[in-house]
Scaffold this active site. Sequence first.
Site, PDB file in Angstrom:
ATOM      1  N   THR A 127       0.858  -1.454   0.120  1.00  0.00           N
ATOM      2  CA  THR A 127       0.417   0.412   0.114  1.00  0.00           C
ATOM      3  C   THR A 127       1.251   1.417  -0.437  1.00  0.00           C
ATOM      4  OG1 THR A 127      -0.109  -0.404   1.602  1.00  0.00           O
ATOM      5  CG2 THR A 127      -2.121  -0.982   1.033  1.00  0.00           C
ATOM      6  N   ASP A 150       0.041  -5.062   3.863  1.00  0.00           N
ATOM      7  CA  ASP A 150       1.029  -4.643   4.204  1.00  0.00           C
ATOM      8  C   ASP A 150       1.209  -2.937   4.139  1.00  0.00           C
ATOM      9  OD1 ASP A 150       4.273  -5.314   5.262  1.00  0.00           O
ATOM     10  OD2 ASP A 150       3.909  -3.328   3.528  1.00  0.00           O
ATOM     11  N   TYR A 176       3.882   5.702   5.554  1.00  0.00           N
ATOM     12  CA  TYR A 176       3.186   5.470   4.269  1.00  0.00           C
ATOM     13  C   TYR A 176       1.901   6.942   4.019  1.00  0.00           C
ATOM     14  CZ  TYR A 176       5.367   1.669   2.711  1.00  0.00           C
ATOM     15  OH  TYR A 176       5.747   0.288   2.689  1.00  0.00           O
ATOM     16  N   LEU A 211      14.423   1.970 -11.048  1.00  0.00           N
ATOM     17  CA  LEU A 211      14.461   0.330 -10.728  1.00  0.00           C
ATOM     18  C   LEU A 211      13.931  -0.144 -11.630  1.00  0.00           C
ATOM     19  CD1 LEU A 211      14.346   0.092  -7.060  1.00  0.00           C
ATOM     20  CD2 LEU A 211      16.502  -0.212  -8.623  1.00  0.00           C
TER      21      LEU A 211
END
Length: 287
Positions: free
Chosen positions: A24, A53, A58, A205
């Site tokens: 999340t 999770d 966050y 990435l």
Amino acid sequence: MKTGISGTTTLKDGTVLSKMGQGTWNMGENKAARNEEIAALRLGVELGLNLIDTAEMYGEGRSEELVGEAIRGIRDQVFLVSKVYPHNAGLDRIIRSCEESLKRLGTDHLDLYLLHWRGKVPLQETVEGMEQLVASGKIARWGVSNLDTEDMKELLRIPGGDRCAVNQVLYHLGSRGIEHELAPWQRTHRIPVMAYSPLAQAGKLRKGLAENETVREIAQNHGATPLQIMLAWSIREGDVIAIPKASTREHVTENAAAAKIRLSDEEYWKLDDAFPQPAWKVPLDMI
């Protein structure tokens, strides 16, 4: 090399988890997307992606609030994970941080509580705090995140440190450094890897992964997307749990379908050639 993808992973305490969960990170921060994000999380649970999770970091709690709304009425179907800031991981703060997370999540307990990364607080103090939270029933078990091999060895030398349930680390097709030392060590000590950003969600990435000719060829063979192949690859081992973020129902449906893809030995070999495992120890990748 395993050629099939089993659907579950078992923790040391016997708890059986789906090998695919839901991350999340960055969710709960856009009001316009809120309803769709909630719907995506609830659909994921229906599709068997029942591990969710989140973290107090966050959105400074906004992700936990979103998850709390999403799991309302279905809490008993969810394996709920959150993470504590390193500066809140001491005995003077960890209990309060956990209680604040529980309040935002609208629940009385976490199934798993993780140290988000190692900071200045001694690991022994964090373990003591985690064990206090277990004793009080606020968490069922605890683990860590972003710890490399030497950190994990130090953790297991601490009284109670062997009760660490998982280590959550960055792991995807383009970032295989943990395979050289950390993952084998964890396997020996029955500590599963929880793979965050298994689709290399973080910007550069991902560059070159989904566009790679080998990945695209294998995806075409399976009638799948390159991202689904990357996700299927990430959970090929029996002790890896992937937690990709999916903020739309379409995306969560694709993630759930990826867990059913079975790659052949030849396909694994081709992916190894395209994205080889490092031949030596490399620093732990982190976001």
